[in-house]
Enzyme design. Structure first.
Site: not given
Ligand SMILES: Cc1cc2nc3c(=O)[nH]c(=O)nc-3n(C[C@H](O)[C@H](O)[C@H](O)COP(=O)(O)O)c2cc1C
Length: 378
Positions: A122, A202
């Site tokens: 990414q 971002y």
């Molecule tokens: C610790 C952490 C770091 C994350 N870093 C990114 C990232 O670098 N890029 C991104 O697009 N989303 C990032 N996210 C968002 C996740 O990719 C995702 O979109 C979000 O957590 C919702 O999905 P979930 O409900 O399955 O956790 C991050 C989420 C968490 C919890």
């Protein structure tokens, strides 16, 4: 019946209001993506977890072990990797702009491939969501001098963002070149593809939002203008990668996070992005669902319906994201709202998530304390 193997880029084969037969698991079906054969439709969503102990933003062996443990995912997307020193938004973010980074990432991709996995990088840029303490004392840069009103992690802890400096047109061209260079590095490092980080708060969403982008030149001023940067970046990446290996992550319903608020222009801007992505034909759109309350604002029509709203607007592969569990993922695929579903937090405490889904085993609960900077914890 749901087709277990639609061709890459093909519209979903099923749109039905019928209930999913109990016990069926469309999310465990295979899928073909840009010529890659995915053994299941469970995607590991990007998580930048700031685990590195390298002073140069390079991945360490722990990163390789972490991703390899999760190689049974249909597809792994790395946490956001920064395309230049200026793109950085946290002290322990990982980069992909020098040789040490490429070598570190090659070790990661080799380790994941040896375990039979597939992994996309990414590519990200924090824009205004950075801080002078991360930029050698310089102001962060953004489409306009508007403080994103967020928090940013710096060497001295969580700090308020500052008002960034407006990018010149020449600097915008330099950033596009940084994306191209990072895409080339990702190829050299052995990734299977790249995902453009166009989600959350971002740089790309900063361009797409008229709350943050006040430019009057060709990179702002109209719906077309605000989408220009995104498509120029995609074109630069496509000069390196086949489009079938370029994904795009978007979060059209983000609202109320610092200065990010939805005006009446936001939804039409994203609809234009989806329309134009039909021509670009990326590997997929990775669509994050609403995480905040959008009632009473111009995004109210998206409430709980982000996938349903955008699915008919894009004929290619769609990955749904945001708060899914196994049942919701199976339903989204069964009803044709998504072709694949991604999980982020559940993958931290459940590296064997796919196996747990297949065996009907309980998931280890999520521990938010383990999300960032915790080494091997989580
Ligand atoms: C610790 C952490 C770091 C994350 N870093 C990114 C990232 O670098 N890029 C991104 O697009 N989303 C990032 N996210 C968002 C996740 O990719 C995702 O979109 C979000 O957590 C919702 O999905 P979930 O409900 O399955 O956790 C991050 C989420 C968490 C919890």
């Amino acid at each position: 019946m749901i087709s277990s193997k639609p061709l890459a880029g093909e519209a979903p084969t099923l749109r039905t209001t019928e209930d999913r037969p109990s016990g069926s698991h469309p999310v465990l079906g295979t899928f073909e993506l840009g010529g890659l054969k995915l053994p299941n439709r469970v995607v590991m969503s990007a998580m930048a977890r700031a685990q590195t102990t390298s002073s140069n933003h390079a991945p360490i062996p722990l990163d390789a072990e972490y991703y390899a443990q999760r190689a049974s995912a249909g597809l792994i997307i790395t946490g956001g990797i920064y395309i230049s020193p200026q793109a950085t938004g946290a002290p322990n973010d990982l980069g992909i702009y020098n040789e040490e980074h490429v070598n570190g990432w090659r070790y990661v991709t080799d380790t994941v491939h040896a375990k039979g996995g597939r992994i996309f990088a990414q590519l990200g840029h924090s824009g205004g969501v950075s801080h002078p303490d991360l930029q050698g004392g310089n102001l962060p840069v953004a489409p306009s001098a508007v403080n994103p009103g967020s928090k940013v992690f710096t060497p001295s802890g969580f700090t308020d963002t500052v008002t960034p400096r407006e990018l010149t047109r020449g600097e915008i061209r330099d950033i596009i070149e940084d994306y191209r260079h990072a895409a080339e590095n990702a190829k050299d490092a052995g990734f299977d593809g790249v995902e453009l980080h166009g989600a959350n708060i971002y740089l790309i969403p900063q361009f797409l939002s008229d709350a943050l982008n006040h430019r009057t030149d060709e990179y702002g001023g109209s719906l077309e203008g605000r989408t220009r940067f995104l498509f120029e970046v995609l074109d630069a990446i496509a000069s390196v990668w086949n489009r079938g290996r370029i994904g795009v992550k978007l979060s059209p319903s983000l609202h109320g996070v610092g200065a990010f608020h939805a005006t009446e222009n936001l939804l039409p801007t994203y609809e234009l992005v989806f329309h134009r992505l039909n021509d670009f034909r990326p590997a997929y759109i990775h669509l994050a669902r609403t995480i905040n309350d959008v009632s009473g604002i111009p995004l109210a029509s998206l409430r709980y319906r982000v996938l349903q709203h955008f699915r008919p607007r894009f004929s290619g592969t769609m990955i749904g994201n945001g708060g899914f569990d196994l049942d919701a993922a199976n339903d989204a695929i069964w009803h044709g709202d998504a072709d694949l579903v991604s999980f982020a937090k559940p993958f931290i405490s459940n590296p064997d998530l796919v196996d747990r889904f297949a065996r009907g085993r309980e998931l280890t609960p999520i521990d938010p304390k383990s999300h960032y900077q915790c080494g091997a914890l989580g």
